[in-house]
Design a protein around this motif. Sequence first.
Motif, PDB file in Angstrom:
ATOM      1  N   LYS A 186       0.967  -1.085  -0.143  1.00 36.61           N
ATOM      2  CA  LYS A 186      -0.082  -0.167  -0.243  1.00 36.61           C
ATOM      3  C   LYS A 186       0.765   1.406  -0.116  1.00 36.61           C
ATOM      4  N   ARG A 187       2.029   1.265   0.663  1.00 35.09           N
ATOM      5  CA  ARG A 187       2.806   2.274   0.876  1.00 35.09           C
ATOM      6  C   ARG A 187       3.550   2.637  -0.645  1.00 35.09           C
ATOM      7  N   ILE A 188       3.777   1.400  -1.272  1.00 39.29           N
ATOM      8  CA  ILE A 188       4.205   1.740  -2.471  1.00 39.29           C
ATOM      9  C   ILE A 188       3.010   2.463  -3.492  1.00 39.29           C
ATOM     10  N   GLU A 189       2.155   1.723  -3.378  1.00 36.70           N
ATOM     11  CA  GLU A 189       0.943   2.247  -4.432  1.00 36.70           C
ATOM     12  C   GLU A 189       0.720   3.785  -4.236  1.00 36.70           C
ATOM     13  N   GLY A 190       0.679   4.250  -3.018  1.00 38.87           N
ATOM     14  CA  GLY A 190       0.468   5.657  -2.505  1.00 38.87           C
ATOM     15  C   GLY A 190       1.692   6.394  -3.205  1.00 38.87           C
ATOM     16  N   PHE A 191       2.804   5.710  -2.892  1.00 38.50           N
ATOM     17  CA  PHE A 191       4.052   6.757  -3.546  1.00 38.50           C
ATOM     18  C   PHE A 191       3.863   6.901  -4.933  1.00 38.50           C
ATOM     19  N   GLN A 192       3.415   5.827  -5.650  1.00 37.35           N
ATOM     20  CA  GLN A 192       3.377   5.748  -7.134  1.00 37.35           C
ATOM     21  C   GLN A 192       2.351   6.902  -7.584  1.00 37.35           C
ATOM     22  N   LYS A 193       1.216   6.870  -6.712  1.00 37.22           N
ATOM     23  CA  LYS A 193       0.151   7.832  -7.105  1.00 37.22           C
ATOM     24  C   LYS A 193       0.585   9.226  -6.966  1.00 37.22           C
ATOM     25  N   ALA A 194       1.313   9.522  -5.893  1.00 35.19           N
ATOM     26  CA  ALA A 194       1.760  10.898  -5.741  1.00 35.19           C
ATOM     27  C   ALA A 194       2.803  11.423  -7.018  1.00 35.19           C
ATOM     28  N   ILE A 195       3.453  10.447  -7.522  1.00 32.74           N
ATOM     29  CA  ILE A 195       4.463  10.893  -8.517  1.00 32.74           C
ATOM     30  C   ILE A 195       4.058  10.547  -9.961  1.00 32.74           C
ATOM     31  N   ASP A 196       2.687  10.274 -10.082  1.00 26.08           N
ATOM     32  CA  ASP A 196       2.123   9.818 -11.445  1.00 26.08           C
ATOM     33  C   ASP A 196       2.353  10.967 -12.497  1.00 26.08           C
ATOM     34  N   ASN A 197       1.953  12.216 -12.006  1.00 26.81           N
ATOM     35  CA  ASN A 197       1.975  13.439 -12.829  1.00 26.81           C
ATOM     36  C   ASN A 197       3.284  14.123 -12.647  1.00 26.81           C
ATOM     37  N   GLU A 198       4.245  13.599 -12.198  1.00 28.20           N
ATOM     38  CA  GLU A 198       5.567  14.437 -12.231  1.00 28.20           C
ATOM     39  C   GLU A 198       6.612  13.578 -13.021  1.00 28.20           C
ATOM     40  N   GLU A 199       6.826  13.931 -14.297  1.00 33.17           N
ATOM     41  CA  GLU A 199       7.618  12.905 -14.966  1.00 33.17           C
ATOM     42  C   GLU A 199       9.239  12.973 -14.441  1.00 33.17           C
ATOM     43  N   ARG A 200       9.682  13.874 -13.750  1.00 32.14           N
ATOM     44  CA  ARG A 200      11.106  14.006 -13.528  1.00 32.14           C
ATOM     45  C   ARG A 200      11.224  13.102 -12.285  1.00 32.14           C
ATOM     46  N   VAL A 201      10.283  12.734 -11.615  1.00 34.00           N
ATOM     47  CA  VAL A 201      10.422  11.673 -10.583  1.00 34.00           C
ATOM     48  C   VAL A 201       9.982  10.221 -11.093  1.00 34.00           C
ATOM     49  N   GLN A 202      10.914   9.357 -10.953  1.00 32.50           N
ATOM     50  CA  GLN A 202      10.554   8.127 -11.354  1.00 32.50           C
ATOM     51  C   GLN A 202      11.174   6.814 -10.457  1.00 32.50           C
ATOM     52  N   VAL A 203      10.656   5.873 -10.304  1.00 29.10           N
ATOM     53  CA  VAL A 203      10.913   4.735  -9.654  1.00 29.10           C
ATOM     54  C   VAL A 203      11.864   3.842 -10.506  1.00 29.10           C
ATOM     55  N   ILE A 204      12.976   3.666 -10.177  1.00 26.33           N
ATOM     56  CA  ILE A 204      13.949   2.827 -11.121  1.00 26.33           C
ATOM     57  C   ILE A 204      14.063   1.353 -10.689  1.00 26.33           C
ATOM     58  N   THR A 205      14.014   1.071  -9.357  1.00 26.21           N
ATOM     59  CA  THR A 205      14.037  -0.092  -8.865  1.00 26.21           C
ATOM     60  C   THR A 205      13.320  -0.589  -7.708  1.00 26.21           C
ATOM     61  N   ILE A 206      12.899  -1.555  -7.162  1.00 24.51           N
ATOM     62  CA  ILE A 206      12.384  -1.966  -5.897  1.00 24.51           C
ATOM     63  C   ILE A 206      13.068  -3.157  -5.282  1.00 24.51           C
ATOM     64  N   GLU A 207      13.816  -3.003  -4.120  1.00 24.77           N
ATOM     65  CA  GLU A 207      14.761  -3.880  -3.472  1.00 24.77           C
ATOM     66  C   GLU A 207      14.042  -4.240  -2.141  1.00 24.77           C
ATOM     67  N   GLU A 208      14.271  -5.642  -1.822  1.00 21.59           N
ATOM     68  CA  GLU A 208      13.780  -6.192  -0.522  1.00 21.59           C
ATOM     69  C   GLU A 208      14.732  -6.391   0.289  1.00 21.59           C
ATOM     70  N   SER A 209      14.585  -5.752   1.807  1.00 21.60           N
ATOM     71  CA  SER A 209      15.626  -5.977   2.886  1.00 21.60           C
ATOM     72  C   SER A 209      15.188  -7.002   3.991  1.00 21.60           C
ATOM     73  N   ASN A 210      14.082  -7.463   3.940  1.00 21.69           N
ATOM     74  CA  ASN A 210      13.681  -8.315   5.007  1.00 21.69           C
ATOM     75  C   ASN A 210      13.496  -7.798   6.251  1.00 21.69           C
ATOM     76  N   ILE A 211      13.447  -6.533   6.137  1.00 26.83           N
ATOM     77  CA  ILE A 211      13.144  -5.589   7.516  1.00 26.83           C
ATOM     78  C   ILE A 211      14.194  -5.901   8.490  1.00 26.83           C
ATOM     79  N   SER A 212      15.570  -5.469   7.970  1.00 25.02           N
ATOM     80  CA  SER A 212      16.668  -5.387   8.900  1.00 25.02           C
ATOM     81  C   SER A 212      17.624  -4.325   8.284  1.00 25.02           C
ATOM     82  N   ILE A 213      18.351  -3.780   9.230  1.00 24.07           N
ATOM     83  CA  ILE A 213      19.340  -2.642   9.031  1.00 24.07           C
ATOM     84  C   ILE A 213      20.437  -3.145   7.722  1.00 24.07           C
TER      85      ILE A 213
END
Length: 337
Positions: A186-213
Motif C-alpha cells: 500500500k505504501r508503494i501504491e501511494g508513493f506511485q500515485k503521488a508521483i504519477d504526474n511528475e515526469e522528473r520523478v521515476q521509480v528505477i528499482t524496488i529492492e527487498e530488505s527483509n526488515i533489517s538494517i
Amino acid sequence: MKDISVYLGYSIGFLLFIICFGYTLYFGKQTFHLDQMEVSQAQNYDYHFVLIPEEKGSEYWHLVREGAMETAEQHHAYLEYVGGAQTSEEEQFRTLDKAIDAKVDGILTQGMEGERFVELVHLAREKGIPVVTVDADNPKSERNAYVGTDNFRAGYLAGEAFVNETTGKQNVAIIIGRSESPNQQKRIEGFQKAIDNEERVQVITIEESNISIVGAAQATYQALKKHSEINGFFGTNVLAGIGISQAITQTNRKQNPYIVTFDTLPKTLDLMRDGIIDATIVQHPYRMGKTGINLLLDAGNSKYVEPVQYTPSSILYKEDIHKAKYGEEYSYEINSQ
C-alpha cells in the motif's frame, strides 16, 4: 486377591486421571500460556489477550506492546506478547493457530496476505474469538477491525516529498521490507500515485530488505550497483532509512541522495539531524496498541466497532527536527500538531 488389587489399582489410576483432566479443563484458561510464563503471573485476570507482532524484538512493535499493555492493565486483562525473534510469516501463522487453540479472549495481530490468514481468522471467529489487525490489514478476512496507519496515504506523503522538496531528475530506489507484506504494498501504491504526474520523478528499482538494517544496506548496495544514476531512496519500513544511510555514507558519493523513510526511532532522528535522512513518516504505534485492546474489549462484549480505524500519520522534515519532542505516546511528534 491379586486380581482385586490390580482392579483397585486401575480404578484409582483412572479416577486420578479424571480428576486431573477435570482440573485442566476448569483452569485451562487460567494456566495456559503461549510462552510458558509462570502461572502466578496470569492468575485472577478477567481477559486473556494475545499480541502477535511481525518481529518480537522490533522497537516499533515494543511501542505497540507498551500501548496495548497500558490499556490491558486498566481493564484487568492479561496480555501475552508472543512471536518470532526475527520476521517469519510461518512463525506468525503458527502463533496465531496456537492462540486460537488456546481459546483466548482476543487476538491483536499484524494482518497478513493469503488464504491461510483468512482461514485462521475465520476459525477464530467461529470459536467466538475477536481478531483485530494492527499495522497491516487483510480486509478479505473476517477480522473485527483494523487499527493503524493509512498506508496508502503514508506512501503518498512520501511521494509528495519528492515532488515538492526536490528539483531536477529524481531516479528513486524503493527499499521495501517484504514484498508480500500488505502494508508495504500500500505504501508503494501511494508513493506511485503521488508521483504519477511528475515526469522528473521515476521509480528505477524496488529492492527487498527483509526488515533489517543489514538487509536494507545490502539492498541499497545492490540498487546502486545496478543503477548508478539513482539519486533518491524511499525506505518503506522502520529500519530501512538506517540501512540506506549506512550504505550511502560508505560509498563516498559526491552528493547524498534524497532519502525519505518511515518512523521516528532515535537513530533515524539522529541521521536527520546530521542531514543524511531528509524526511520520515511519523506513525503512532503506541496509540495503535491502546486502541487495539479497546477494540478487542468492545468486540468481545458484542459492541459494534468500526472496521477501519486509522491512526494519525504525518511527515517530519529534517528542517523541522528541532521542533520535535519525545511525547507521552513514546513517539516523536511536532509541537504544532
